[in-house]
Enzyme design. Sequence first.
Site, mmCIF file in Angstrom:
data_model
loop_
_atom_site.group_PDB
_atom_site.id
_atom_site.type_symbol
_atom_site.label_atom_id
_atom_site.label_comp_id
_atom_site.label_asym_id
_atom_site.label_seq_id
_atom_site.Cartn_x
_atom_site.Cartn_y
_atom_site.Cartn_z
ATOM 1 N N GLY A 1 0.837 -1.188 0.000
ATOM 2 C CA GLY A 1 0.000 0.000 0.000
ATOM 3 C C GLY A 1 0.876 1.243 0.000
ATOM 4 N N GLN B 1 3.041 9.828 1.295
ATOM 5 C CA GLN B 1 4.347 9.153 1.398
ATOM 6 C C GLN B 1 5.277 9.471 0.231
ATOM 7 O OE1 GLN B 1 2.450 5.125 2.260
ATOM 8 N NE2 GLN B 1 4.324 5.051 3.468
ATOM 9 N N CYS C 1 5.780 0.074 7.758
ATOM 10 C CA CYS C 1 5.407 1.216 6.931
ATOM 11 C C CYS C 1 6.628 1.625 6.113
ATOM 12 C CB CYS C 1 4.960 2.373 7.828
ATOM 13 S SG CYS C 1 4.517 3.859 6.904
ATOM 14 N N LEU C 2 6.430 1.865 4.827
ATOM 15 C CA LEU C 2 7.553 2.258 3.965
ATOM 16 C C LEU C 2 8.210 3.553 4.459
ATOM 17 C CD1 LEU C 2 6.015 1.560 0.432
ATOM 18 C CD2 LEU C 2 7.672 0.148 1.673
ATOM 19 N N HIS D 1 -4.585 1.231 7.441
ATOM 20 C CA HIS D 1 -3.252 1.854 7.453
ATOM 21 C C HIS D 1 -3.181 3.025 6.461
ATOM 22 C CE1 HIS D 1 1.295 1.366 7.876
ATOM 23 N NE2 HIS D 1 1.191 2.151 6.830
ATOM 24 N N GLU D 2 -3.670 2.794 5.234
ATOM 25 C CA GLU D 2 -3.565 3.841 4.197
ATOM 26 C C GLU D 2 -4.533 4.997 4.474
ATOM 27 O OE1 GLU D 2 -0.970 3.623 2.521
ATOM 28 O OE2 GLU D 2 -0.632 1.516 2.974
ATOM 29 N N HIS E 1 -3.001 7.203 6.986
ATOM 30 C CA HIS E 1 -1.977 8.067 6.382
ATOM 31 C C HIS E 1 -2.586 9.360 5.859
ATOM 32 C CE1 HIS E 1 2.005 6.375 6.224
ATOM 33 N NE2 HIS E 1 1.602 5.200 5.769
HETATM 34 ZN ZN LIG Z 1 2.529 3.395 5.912
#
Ligand SMILES: [Zn+2]
Length: 171
Positions: free
Chosen positions: A46, A51, A93-94, A135-136, A139
């Site tokens: 995702g 991000q 998380c990236l 999660h997304e 964000h």
């Molecule tokens: Zn994330």
Amino acid sequence: MVYPIVKYGDPVLEREAADITEFDTPELHQLIADMFESMYAAKGVGLAATQIGISKKIAVIDCSNGEREAEKIVIINPKILKSEGRQTGEEGCLSIPGFREEVRRGKRVTVRAKNEKGEEFEMTGEDLLARAFLHETDHLYGKLYYTHISALKRDLMKRKIKKMQRAGEWG
Ligand SMILES: [Zn+2]
């Protein structure tokens, strides 16, 4: 194009993104293509626009890691309608590379969002997809997953990151 992933510490990750108001434009289609490309390059399931430094409410998800076209999902201006049951599992998380924590999330989650044409839809996901929706969407409201872990673990995580930032290892 592949965008670099913005890391924890950049304020864009911690403020609510703006709603998308223009649909079906060449710019939006390009952004979606670039977001998928950036997500696959970073090996994520995702990716939220925040991000890659773009403060707009759009995220892409693909729990098949590019294996199945049908699992490519775009959510624009998403809202979580329903979250049922419980699952506990490791989440990463990236934007916080190198860390993973146990996070409790809903097991079955329904999201309402718009697609790239501006059409509203609802979708229910379970397990990993449920986790990705939460999660997304978090964000896009400026919330990172560490808000769902204990204060003790969160402080430890932040201390470790500060150390890496000071050492120039965070970027
Ligand atoms: Zn994330």
